[in-house]
Design a protein around this motif. Sequence first.
Motif, mmCIF file in Angstrom:
data_model
loop_
_atom_site.group_PDB
_atom_site.id
_atom_site.type_symbol
_atom_site.label_atom_id
_atom_site.label_comp_id
_atom_site.label_asym_id
_atom_site.label_seq_id
_atom_site.Cartn_x
_atom_site.Cartn_y
_atom_site.Cartn_z
ATOM 1 N N SER A 286 61.519 16.867 -34.554
ATOM 2 C CA SER A 286 61.798 16.916 -33.123
ATOM 3 C C SER A 286 60.582 17.478 -32.394
ATOM 4 O O SER A 286 59.479 17.541 -32.946
ATOM 5 N N HIS A 287 60.820 17.890 -31.153
ATOM 6 C CA HIS A 287 59.730 18.366 -30.298
ATOM 7 C C HIS A 287 60.304 19.489 -29.423
ATOM 8 O O HIS A 287 61.461 19.391 -28.999
ATOM 9 N N PRO A 288 59.506 20.521 -29.117
ATOM 10 C CA PRO A 288 60.037 21.616 -28.290
ATOM 11 C C PRO A 288 60.628 21.144 -26.960
ATOM 12 O O PRO A 288 61.597 21.725 -26.466
ATOM 13 N N LEU A 289 60.042 20.072 -26.397
ATOM 14 C CA LEU A 289 60.563 19.535 -25.130
ATOM 15 C C LEU A 289 62.028 19.109 -25.294
ATOM 16 O O LEU A 289 62.869 19.365 -24.423
ATOM 17 N N LEU A 290 62.333 18.488 -26.449
ATOM 18 C CA LEU A 290 63.714 18.040 -26.688
ATOM 19 C C LEU A 290 64.633 19.229 -26.945
ATOM 20 O O LEU A 290 65.811 19.219 -26.574
ATOM 21 N N LEU A 291 64.090 20.261 -27.601
ATOM 22 C CA LEU A 291 64.886 21.473 -27.816
ATOM 23 C C LEU A 291 65.287 22.084 -26.467
ATOM 24 O O LEU A 291 66.458 22.425 -26.240
ATOM 25 N N LEU A 292 64.313 22.179 -25.542
ATOM 26 C CA LEU A 292 64.587 22.790 -24.235
ATOM 27 C C LEU A 292 65.548 21.931 -23.420
ATOM 28 O O LEU A 292 66.444 22.438 -22.733
ATOM 29 N N TYR A 293 65.390 20.600 -23.522
ATOM 30 C CA TYR A 293 66.310 19.671 -22.860
ATOM 31 C C TYR A 293 67.728 19.858 -23.413
ATOM 32 O O TYR A 293 68.710 19.975 -22.667
ATOM 33 N N HIS A 294 67.826 19.939 -24.742
ATOM 34 C CA HIS A 294 69.122 20.099 -25.407
ATOM 35 C C HIS A 294 69.816 21.395 -24.952
ATOM 36 O O HIS A 294 71.011 21.412 -24.652
ATOM 37 N N LEU A 295 69.045 22.486 -24.864
ATOM 38 C CA LEU A 295 69.631 23.758 -24.435
ATOM 39 C C LEU A 295 70.155 23.663 -23.001
ATOM 40 O O LEU A 295 71.148 24.296 -22.651
ATOM 41 N N HIS A 296 69.507 22.824 -22.173
ATOM 42 C CA HIS A 296 69.996 22.606 -20.807
ATOM 43 C C HIS A 296 71.244 21.722 -20.790
ATOM 44 O O HIS A 296 72.149 21.935 -19.984
ATOM 45 N N VAL A 297 71.284 20.707 -21.686
ATOM 46 C CA VAL A 297 72.483 19.867 -21.775
ATOM 47 C C VAL A 297 73.681 20.780 -22.049
ATOM 48 O O VAL A 297 74.754 20.639 -21.458
ATOM 49 N N THR A 298 73.477 21.758 -22.945
ATOM 50 C CA THR A 298 74.553 22.674 -23.304
ATOM 51 C C THR A 298 74.783 23.726 -22.207
ATOM 52 O O THR A 298 75.902 23.881 -21.723
ATOM 53 N N GLY A 299 73.738 24.401 -21.793
ATOM 54 C CA GLY A 299 73.878 25.527 -20.865
ATOM 55 C C GLY A 299 74.119 25.104 -19.429
ATOM 56 O O GLY A 299 75.106 25.508 -18.818
ATOM 57 N N THR A 300 73.228 24.268 -18.901
ATOM 58 C CA THR A 300 73.388 23.836 -17.514
ATOM 59 C C THR A 300 74.482 22.776 -17.428
ATOM 60 O O THR A 300 75.206 22.700 -16.435
ATOM 61 N N GLY A 301 74.598 21.983 -18.500
ATOM 62 C CA GLY A 301 75.609 20.918 -18.505
ATOM 63 C C GLY A 301 77.020 21.457 -18.339
ATOM 64 O O GLY A 301 77.898 20.786 -17.789
ATOM 65 N N PHE B 208 73.181 8.367 -17.596
ATOM 66 C CA PHE B 208 71.940 9.046 -17.191
ATOM 67 C C PHE B 208 72.052 9.733 -15.839
ATOM 68 O O PHE B 208 71.497 10.811 -15.643
ATOM 69 N N LEU B 209 72.731 9.052 -14.905
ATOM 70 C CA LEU B 209 72.704 9.496 -13.505
ATOM 71 C C LEU B 209 73.959 10.219 -13.095
ATOM 72 O O LEU B 209 75.056 9.708 -13.324
ATOM 73 N N PRO B 210 73.848 11.310 -12.420
ATOM 74 C CA PRO B 210 72.567 12.010 -12.232
ATOM 75 C C PRO B 210 72.313 13.079 -13.291
ATOM 76 O O PRO B 210 71.184 13.528 -13.464
ATOM 77 N N TRP B 211 73.353 13.439 -14.052
ATOM 78 C CA TRP B 211 73.276 14.723 -14.766
ATOM 79 C C TRP B 211 72.270 14.750 -15.903
ATOM 80 O O TRP B 211 71.463 15.665 -15.996
ATOM 81 N N ASN B 212 72.311 13.746 -16.804
ATOM 82 C CA ASN B 212 71.376 13.830 -17.933
ATOM 83 C C ASN B 212 69.918 13.735 -17.479
ATOM 84 O O ASN B 212 69.034 14.330 -18.114
ATOM 85 N N VAL B 213 69.677 13.032 -16.382
ATOM 86 C CA VAL B 213 68.312 12.974 -15.840
ATOM 87 C C VAL B 213 67.903 14.360 -15.321
ATOM 88 O O VAL B 213 66.768 14.806 -15.528
ATOM 89 N N VAL B 214 68.851 15.049 -14.691
ATOM 90 C CA VAL B 214 68.574 16.421 -14.211
ATOM 91 C C VAL B 214 68.226 17.330 -15.396
ATOM 92 O O VAL B 214 67.252 18.084 -15.362
ATOM 93 N N PHE B 215 69.012 17.227 -16.486
ATOM 94 C CA PHE B 215 68.759 18.093 -17.648
ATOM 95 C C PHE B 215 67.405 17.746 -18.295
ATOM 96 O O PHE B 215 66.679 18.630 -18.744
ATOM 97 N N MET B 216 67.087 16.435 -18.354
ATOM 98 C CA MET B 216 65.785 16.022 -18.899
ATOM 99 C C MET B 216 64.662 16.604 -18.047
ATOM 100 O O MET B 216 63.680 17.131 -18.569
ATOM 101 N N ALA B 217 64.820 16.524 -16.716
ATOM 102 C CA ALA B 217 63.790 17.046 -15.808
ATOM 103 C C ALA B 217 63.646 18.556 -16.006
ATOM 104 O O ALA B 217 62.521 19.083 -16.074
ATOM 105 N N LEU B 218 64.773 19.256 -16.154
ATOM 106 C CA LEU B 218 64.709 20.710 -16.354
ATOM 107 C C LEU B 218 63.993 21.035 -17.670
ATOM 108 O O LEU B 218 63.170 21.953 -17.731
ATOM 109 N N GLY B 219 64.307 20.264 -18.730
ATOM 110 C CA GLY B 219 63.645 20.458 -20.029
ATOM 111 C C GLY B 219 62.135 20.273 -19.879
ATOM 112 O O GLY B 219 61.341 21.063 -20.410
ATOM 113 N N ALA B 220 61.727 19.239 -19.133
ATOM 114 C CA ALA B 220 60.295 18.953 -18.946
ATOM 115 C C ALA B 220 59.626 20.051 -18.123
ATOM 116 O O ALA B 220 58.539 20.529 -18.474
ATOM 117 N N ILE B 221 60.288 20.477 -17.041
ATOM 118 C CA ILE B 221 59.716 21.556 -16.197
ATOM 119 C C ILE B 221 59.530 22.818 -17.043
ATOM 120 O O ILE B 221 58.491 23.475 -16.999
#
Length: 334
Positions: free
Chosen positions: A242-257, A44-57
């Motif tokens: 699923s949920h759009p929030l998870l879609l946006l989080y997933h796109l960050h895991v791929t793109g920002t990750g 989780f720390l720190p990267w996946n938490v960052v991607f989750m936060a970005l998905g939520a924002i």
Amino acid sequence: MDDLRFGTRNKRGDWTPSEAIKTAPLFVWPPQPFNFLKWLPSYFLPWNVVFMALGAIYWFWLTPSVETMRTLSIGWIVYLLVRNMAAVLLIHGALELRLYVRRRQGTSFKYNSKWPAESPSGVFMFKSQNIDNMIRTFGTGVPIWTAYEVLGLWCYSNGHGPWTTFAQHPVWLICLGLVIPLFHEFHFYCIHRLIHVPVLYKYVHSVHHNSVNPSPWSSLSMHPIEHLLYWSDSLIHLVLPSHPLLLLYHLHVTGTGAVVGHVGFDKVVFSADSAIDTHAFTHYLHHKYFEVNYADGVIPLDKLFGTWHDGGKAGQALMDARYEAKVARVNARN
Ligand SMILES: [Zn+2]
Ligand SMILES: [Zn+2]
């Protein structure tokens, strides 16, 4: 922070961690509950938490309303594109600025002592790795990321995707959120092996591998076909509830990750006693040796198929043995 407490530096100035990389104690038999619990925070720390936060924002503050997205119109699509470009400029750009332009920590914890800006090469547009990488990132990378986002959000807004809510299926959505990085790694391993097939490597994936000494801008520097394959794992949200929030989080895991694996430093240092681990060494070795570490070692696929390089003597011996066997096979054929 003295990097020689954590690794060694060779004559060329390249730094290597003293500890070999370990695969996650996740898919092991017999199970290792103690090691698993010890490893879990690093999942989780720190990267996946960052991607989750970005998905939520993104979902709560930076995505148009469902009513707006019901109709495909240029206004909100361009808005998403500009918003994603700004995010990449901010995140990738901040890392590049701190580590490669201002060189705030010099070559401390840097795997390759050379700086890409000081090695002009004809394989890059304008002979510059940075300019080439940025043109590919903003020219096709972020637009294709945005296209997947537009497709997913438009489908959800029109009732085509199986959109479920956290009130209806909280356990399922939390579990899905937890396994998204694992699914991303499995999908990345599969497409990555595919684009290492010689003909696809030559015309598609070699673009990404031109950056032998990667920097943050290299992370999304790919051929458009690789971009299309790379973000296609997000289509799972149009198949599974699923949920759009998870879609946006997933796109960050791929793109920002992607930026994490290409940062080129083992730690981003903030002060004499604080630093963030990047876990970039696994993918750095892929850029250095090409035919090892197709995935990141959370799922032990490379171990399973004999392509794992742990960065130490054992990994080197395994790679050398594979190379010798390949040469012997080629010689036997001729
Ligand atoms: Zn890469
Ligand atoms: Zn590759």
